[in-house]
Design a protein around this motif. Structure first.
Motif, PDB file in Angstrom:
ATOM      1  N   GLY A  40       0.780  -1.225   0.000  1.00  0.00           N
ATOM      2  CA  GLY A  40       0.000   0.000   0.000  1.00  0.00           C
ATOM      3  C   GLY A  40       0.811   1.274   0.000  1.00  0.00           C
ATOM      4  N   LEU A  41       1.973   1.254  -0.629  1.00  0.00           N
ATOM      5  CA  LEU A  41       2.808   2.458  -0.663  1.00  0.00           C
ATOM      6  C   LEU A  41       2.151   3.585  -1.458  1.00  0.00           C
ATOM      7  N   ASN A  42       1.250   3.236  -2.362  1.00  0.00           N
ATOM      8  CA  ASN A  42       0.544   4.239  -3.150  1.00  0.00           C
ATOM      9  C   ASN A  42      -0.904   4.392  -2.699  1.00  0.00           C
ATOM     10  N   GLY A  43      -1.161   4.024  -1.461  1.00  0.00           N
ATOM     11  CA  GLY A  43      -2.500   4.186  -0.903  1.00  0.00           C
ATOM     12  C   GLY A  43      -3.443   3.036  -1.163  1.00  0.00           C
ATOM     13  N   GLN A  44      -2.960   1.902  -1.709  1.00  0.00           N
ATOM     14  CA  GLN A  44      -3.850   0.775  -1.980  1.00  0.00           C
ATOM     15  C   GLN A  44      -4.311   0.128  -0.673  1.00  0.00           C
ATOM     16  N   GLU A  64      -3.557  -5.641  -2.055  1.00  0.00           N
ATOM     17  CA  GLU A  64      -2.365  -5.829  -2.875  1.00  0.00           C
ATOM     18  C   GLU A  64      -1.998  -7.308  -2.921  1.00  0.00           C
TER      19      GLU A  64
END
Length: 249
Positions: free
Chosen positions: A65-69, A72
């Motif tokens: 979730g590094l991009n807000g996910q 994953e």
């Protein structure tokens, strides 16, 4: 008379069709569900510790979730020096799934306890048909942000089988062979899963979501307005549900 007879035949035929549909649906439900929840077959509370230095389980990426996910995919690679068709991979959350970390909150609750049971599982040879030969395999598993970290474990000896030989009524219990590194979401407390519903009035809308933040850590609000236009902020009310509110009662 012909009309009345036709109506009678039509109703009778319709009734037969309805009974046939109900019968088909019942058969399909039985065929699809089998009446058994797959996770209930896993006697994790009876598993024995059999860690092998030559076996391993590796999961990547370690941070999700590094991009807000909020969901994953994770790649799990594993190896065993003594592979078998009964080997399986279990997904655990929290990552430390030892039963000693989650004592029963209610004396009527029996193991397997919630934090010691896998949230999902898959056979080690599911996507690696040569696993039985070379002892190596990999899986892709989807995880959702559920506030806790994750770990993956390799088990041998199946789930919980009863010997088919009458002279050997002993149970074959699962054995824990290897445990992976820990995997977690970058922001496990992030607000997720927004839901919309009609409010008390016809011109009101209710917005709810799930968050891991406490009332002393963050102030909840809803930002709303036309796309590209002026945005307003409305304060929100926080309700907290503990595990004891829904489990072990």
């Amino acid at each position: 008379m012909h009309f009345l007879f036709g109506m009678f035949v039509g109703m009778r035929g319709l009734r037969m069709i309805m009974w046939t549909i109900l019968l088909v649906l019942a058969i399909l439900h039985r065929a699809s569900s089998h009446g058994i929840q797959p996770l209930s077959r896993i006697a994790i509370h009876k598993a024995t510790l059999a860690l092998d230095n030559l076996a391993y389980v590796k999961a990547s990426p370690t941070v999700l979730g590094l991009n807000g996910q909020n969901t994953e995919w994770v790649t799990v690679e594993y190896s065993s020096p003594n592979p078998s068709m009964d080997d399986w991979i279990g997904v655990f959350s929290p990552a430390n799934f030892s039963a000693s970390t989650c004592p029963a909150e209610n004396p009527r609750v029996y193991p397997p306890l919630l934090c010691s049971a896998p949230i999902k599982f898959q056979y080690a040879n599911y996507t690696s048909p040569d696993y039985k030969v070379n002892g190596k395999g990999s899986l892709k598993l989807q995880l959702i942000n559920q506030r806790s970290d994750f770990s993956f474990a390799l088990f041998s000896n199946g789930f919980l089988n009863v010997s088919s030989q009458k002279s050997l009524p002993t149970r074959i219990q699962p054995k824990l062979v290897a445990v992976s590194n820990t995997v977690s979401f970058a922001n496990p407390n992030a607000p997720v899963y927004p839901r919309l519903a009609q409010g008390k009035q016809w011109d009101e809308m209710t917005v709810t979501w799930t968050s891991g933040y406490g009332i002393d850590e963050a102030e909840p609000f809803v930002q709303w307005g036309p796309k590209g236009g002026h945005q307003q902020r409305s304060p929100a009310v926080t309700l907290t549900f503990e595990r004891s509110s829904v489990c072990g009662t």
